[in-house]
Design a protein around this motif. Structure first.
Motif, PDB file in Angstrom:
ATOM      1  N   ILE A   1     -15.971  -9.277  -0.681  1.00 16.84           N
ATOM      2  CA  ILE A   1     -14.792 -10.120  -0.456  1.00 16.84           C
ATOM      3  C   ILE A   1     -14.946 -10.807   0.897  1.00 16.84           C
ATOM      4  CG2 ILE A   1     -12.276 -10.194  -0.386  1.00 16.84           C
ATOM      5  CD1 ILE A   1     -13.387  -9.031  -3.036  1.00 16.84           C
TER       6      ILE A   1
ATOM      7  N   THR B   1       0.835  -1.202   0.000  1.00 17.68           N
ATOM      8  CA  THR B   1       0.000   0.000   0.000  1.00 17.68           C
ATOM      9  C   THR B   1       0.872   1.256   0.000  1.00 17.68           C
ATOM     10  OG1 THR B   1      -1.625  -1.258   1.231  1.00 17.68           O
ATOM     11  CG2 THR B   1      -1.993   1.104   1.094  1.00 17.68           C
TER      12      THR B   1
ATOM     13  N   THR C   1     -11.304  -0.613  -1.253  1.00 20.01           N
ATOM     14  CA  THR C   1     -10.457  -1.032  -2.375  1.00 20.01           C
ATOM     15  C   THR C   1      -9.868  -2.409  -2.136  1.00 20.01           C
ATOM     16  OG1 THR C   1      -8.511  -0.019  -1.358  1.00 20.01           O
ATOM     17  CG2 THR C   1      -9.827   1.388  -2.819  1.00 20.01           C
TER      18      THR C   1
ATOM     19  N   VAL D   1      -8.692  -0.283   3.010  1.00 17.38           N
ATOM     20  CA  VAL D   1      -7.884  -1.296   2.329  1.00 17.38           C
ATOM     21  C   VAL D   1      -7.304  -2.312   3.299  1.00 17.38           C
ATOM     22  CG1 VAL D   1      -5.762   0.094   2.488  1.00 17.38           C
ATOM     23  CG2 VAL D   1      -5.927  -1.677   0.749  1.00 17.38           C
TER      24      VAL D   1
HETATM   25  C1  WT7 Z   1      -5.074  -9.545   0.894  1.00 17.11           C
HETATM   26  C2  WT7 Z   1      -3.838  -8.962   0.293  1.00 17.11           C
HETATM   27  C3  WT7 Z   1      -3.933  -4.481  -0.711  1.00 17.11           C
HETATM   28  C4  WT7 Z   1      -2.938  -3.879   0.132  1.00 17.11           C
HETATM   29  C5  WT7 Z   1      -2.889  -4.342   1.544  1.00 17.11           C
HETATM   30  C6  WT7 Z   1      -2.858  -5.828   1.732  1.00 17.11           C
HETATM   31  C7  WT7 Z   1      -7.109  -8.741   1.686  1.00 17.11           C
HETATM   32  C8  WT7 Z   1      -7.091  -6.399   0.778  1.00 17.11           C
HETATM   33  C9  WT7 Z   1      -9.200  -5.884   0.865  1.00 17.11           C
HETATM   34  C10 WT7 Z   1     -10.518  -5.340   0.840  1.00 17.11           C
HETATM   35  C11 WT7 Z   1     -11.323  -7.388   1.622  1.00 17.11           C
HETATM   36  C12 WT7 Z   1      -9.042  -7.217   1.311  1.00 17.11           C
HETATM   37  C13 WT7 Z   1      -7.355  -9.892   0.740  1.00 17.11           C
HETATM   38  C14 WT7 Z   1      -6.110  -9.902  -0.115  1.00 17.11           C
HETATM   39  N1  WT7 Z   1      -7.722  -7.497   1.252  1.00 17.11           N
HETATM   40  N2  WT7 Z   1      -7.978  -5.419   0.546  1.00 17.11           N
HETATM   41  N3  WT7 Z   1     -10.760  -4.077   0.449  1.00 17.11           N
HETATM   42  N4  WT7 Z   1     -11.545  -6.133   1.219  1.00 17.11           N
HETATM   43  N5  WT7 Z   1     -10.102  -7.960   1.696  1.00 17.11           N
HETATM   44  O1  WT7 Z   1      -2.026  -6.458   0.791  1.00 17.11           O
HETATM   45  O2  WT7 Z   1      -0.749  -8.012   2.262  1.00 17.11           O
HETATM   46  O3  WT7 Z   1      -0.934  -8.422  -0.214  1.00 17.11           O
HETATM   47  O4  WT7 Z   1      -2.900  -8.738   1.317  1.00 17.11           O
HETATM   48  O5  WT7 Z   1      -5.689  -8.590   1.743  1.00 17.11           O
HETATM   49  O6  WT7 Z   1      -7.459 -11.064   1.467  1.00 17.11           O
HETATM   50  O7  WT7 Z   1      -5.851 -11.141  -0.718  1.00 17.11           O
HETATM   51  P1  WT7 Z   1      -1.562  -7.932   1.039  1.00 17.11           P
END
Ligand code: WT7
Length: 628
Positions: free
Chosen positions: A492, A292, A393, A367
């Motif tokens: 999600i 992020t 997001t 996020v």
């Molecule tokens: C995982 C990715 C994206 C940047 C921060 C995390 C979960 C992420 C959402 C959302 C529901 C979400 C998923 C994804 N996730 N955004 N808006 N609603 N779940 O990045 O560490 O790569 O994690 O975060 O499970 O697969 P990451």
């Protein structure tokens, strides 16, 4: 009025997704034009083939040349209250000097540079300096342990590490340089030739160890450097960075992102999802150690030339109103944070935000994990004063940029839903067999390639193919469950693999299990995610002790601390349960579902496939006696 108020952007992208992405790409500055927009041979994508582009030039030089040179790029606040403002021109000079400094150390195009820093402006400066000379940065979140540093440094064979003497967190100093020294004692890190140390701490240095063959102060390195440094004409498909994230094994994977497509994806999503305007003050509260921070502090917002806030420390330091004070003080207009933080704010009480003037806010973002409708509504009412739209997001380290999100002004939101795919993205819900689910639950899937998609896992082709590209033909599997409602909106549901999303951070159950069995008292461990009021999901660990070990009363705490010390505080289990046995199937597989039932205090699910059904009943009694 928002930038997009109707379906036009969606219609344009649907009609011709490649033309849509090419149009987005045209808004950036290219050193040489591309020939083809996409060459796709599943799972290998090449975007903007033969194009040459420099990421740092698009974040800095482009704005300096176009009249924004004295616009604030970063307004920074340190946890102790110190303040700095750097304009786009300041940033260009600092980045160029540091890039020249890196070159003087022998860092060249394609070399890996590890960055282990607190949230100070020198962190994005270091990232952009790497990008400027074509070196590959690997940012490691400053909350990770020395062991975690060793894994990541040795996997990428980093040539240099950039760190700081210290960082501030809740009034405590994090001894970052000393942790790096610990990591570098391990022979697996002998690729490292240089350690650059930014001096964050202005109080006397105490016993900071110094190895003059290897260590150099940031200020000494840049002292005589020119503030001109030509941006390297990197190919669109040259690697911009590696970012390690957790998967289903004990070993974190180095997600590889390249330059052209990543810049296009982060630029376009930042522009449209946050509806960025000239007078905005944008604040993403993430740390640059996570994706992020890469995409929505460094590359996306800076490619858009926006003014942003960067804050070093904790939201409750010195008091629980620190974020609201920052919003009031700098007139923040867009605020992007994680549901875990929102739930903590709710718990702390409305009196903290209510006492501050938050009327500058016009857009809120979420996020990292699913946002529960209750938190969504609170965010909308108490922080947004019912007038700011919320963009929830969905995306991942692997996707590089936002994938599923509302566009403010164009999409009607529903609390708890990330709504629709960003224009140019083909998201679906599929059954495990690959049938499309029109309405109802299933697995989230992305059909076609997109510019900011991962290009691989560093040094592990097989894992790249098997993790993401083997579930269905020519389709990306993100590892999340999702459902679609009658309007086609996405909801999600969370991870469907052995990855836990705790407090918005991602950790593999296997990583925590290996940290636990590393302790001499532990014979076997099984880790599950359990529901948690603030963290969304917390880590619960069931451990079997070695025979020789007594269960003394401090053992649970000792094991929690051991995990924090082995991996980092984000991986610390909420609960540790010393068990006499673990529920296993006849083939020896631990049944995590039942452990979750036990840890959450639910009625037990189906136990008929267990080798010994009495094990889990016994566990439940033991656990209830501890909890009670
Ligand atoms: C995982 C990715 C994206 C940047 C921060 C995390 C979960 C992420 C959402 C959302 C529901 C979400 C998923 C994804 N996730 N955004 N808006 N609603 N779940 O990045 O560490 O790569 O994690 O975060 O499970 O697969 P990451």
């Amino acid at each position: 009025m928002a930038r997009v108020v109707d379906e036009s952007l969606y219609e344009k992208a649907d009609a011709d997704p490649l033309a849509f992405w090419a149009e987005m790409a045209q808004e950036l500055e290219w050193i040489a034009p591309w020939t083809d927009v996409l060459r796709w041979n599943t799972p290998d994508a090449e975007w903007f083939v033969d194009g040459k582009i420099n990421a740092s030039a698009n974040c800095l030089d482009r704005h300096v040349a176009s009249g924004l040179r004295n616009r604030a790029a970063i307004i920074w606040e340190g946890e102790p209250g110190d303040e700095r403002t750097l304009t786009y021109w300041d940033m260009l000079r600092e980045v160029s000097k540091f890039a020249n400094g890196l070159k003087s150390l022998g860092v060249r195009k394609g070399d890996r540079v590890a960055i282990y820093m607190p949230m100070v402006p020198e962190l994005p400066i270091a990232m952009l300096a790497c990008a400027r000379i074509g070196a590959i940065h690997s940012v490691i979140f400053a909350g990770f342990s020395a062991d975690s540093l060793v894994d990541r440094i040795s996997d990428a064979k980093a040539k240099a590490i950039i760190t700081a003497d210290a960082g501030w967190r809740r009034g405590n100093k994090l001894p970052l340089k000393a942790i790096v020294d610990d990591a570098l004692d391990n022979p697996d890190t002998n690729s490292v030739e240089h350690v650059v140390v930014y001096q964050r701490d202005t109080t006397p240095l105490g016993d900071l160890a110094w190895n003059s063959d290897r260590d150099v102060w940031w200020h000494d390195l840049v002292a005589n450097m020119s503030f001109h440094c030509r941006p390297e004409p990197t190919n669109a498909e040259d690697v911009l960075f590696i970012l390690y994230t957790s998967g289903t094994t004990g070993k974190p994977k180095g997600i590889v992102h390249t330059t052209g497509g990543y810049m296009v994806g982060t630029y376009a999503t930042a522009k449209y999802v946050f509806d960025l305007r000239d007078d905005d003050v944008f604040w993403c509260t993430a740390d640059c150690g996570w994706v992020t921070g890469h995409s929505y502090i460094v590359y996306g917002p800076m490619a858009n030339g926006v003014t942003q806030i960067m804050y070093e420390g904790a939201p409750d330091w010195p008091k629980r109103d620190r974020f609201w004070r920052i919003i009031e003080k700098y007139g923040v207009s867009i605020f992007y944070t994680a549901p875990t933080a929102i739930r903590a704010f709710m718990k702390w009480g409305n009196e903290w935000p209510d006492a501050r003037d938050l009327s500058s806010l016009r857009l809120l973002g979420s996020v990292g994990e699913p946002i529960n409708p209750e938190a969504w509504v609170w965010y909308h009412e108490v922080i947004g004063g019912r007038s700011s739209p919320i963009v929830d997001t969905w995306w991942q380290t692997e996707t590089g940029a936002i994938m599923i999100t509302p566009l403010p002004g164009a999409v009607t939101t529903k609390p708890g839903s990330a709504t629709r795919a960003f224009p140019g993205i083909q998201a679906e819900v599929l059954t495990p067999d690959g049938e499309t689910v029109e309405t109802g639950g299933g697995l989230l899937a992305i059909r076609d390639p997109w510019p900011s998609m991962l290009r691989g896992i560093w040094g592990d082709r097989e894992r790249f193919v098997s993790t993401y590209w083997s579930k269905w033909p020519h389709t990306y599997f993100p590892g999340d469950g999702a459902k679609r409602d009658d309007d086609g909106y996405f909801w999600i549901l969370g991870r469907v693999d052995d990855v836990i999303n705790t407090a918005g951070h991602r950790i593999g159950t296997m990583e925590v299990e290996s940290a636990l069995v590393d302790h001499p008292a532990v014979a076997e461990a099984a880790v599950v995610g359990i529901e948690h009021e603030i963290k969304g999901i917390a880590i619960a660990a069931f451990v079997l002790l070695r025979e020789a070990h007594e269960h003394d009363e401090d053992l649970e705490q000792t094991l929690k601390d051991h995990v924090a010390q082995k991996i980092g505080a984000i991986a610390k289990p909420e609960k540790v349960l010393i068990a006499v046995d673990l529920p296993k199937t006849r083939s020896g597989k631990i049944m995590r579902r039942l452990l979750r039932d036990v840890a959450e205090g639910h009625a037990l699910g189906d136990t008929t496939t267990l080798a010994d059904p009495s094990v889990v009943a016994r566990l439940k009694t033991e656990y209830e006696s501890i909890e009670g």
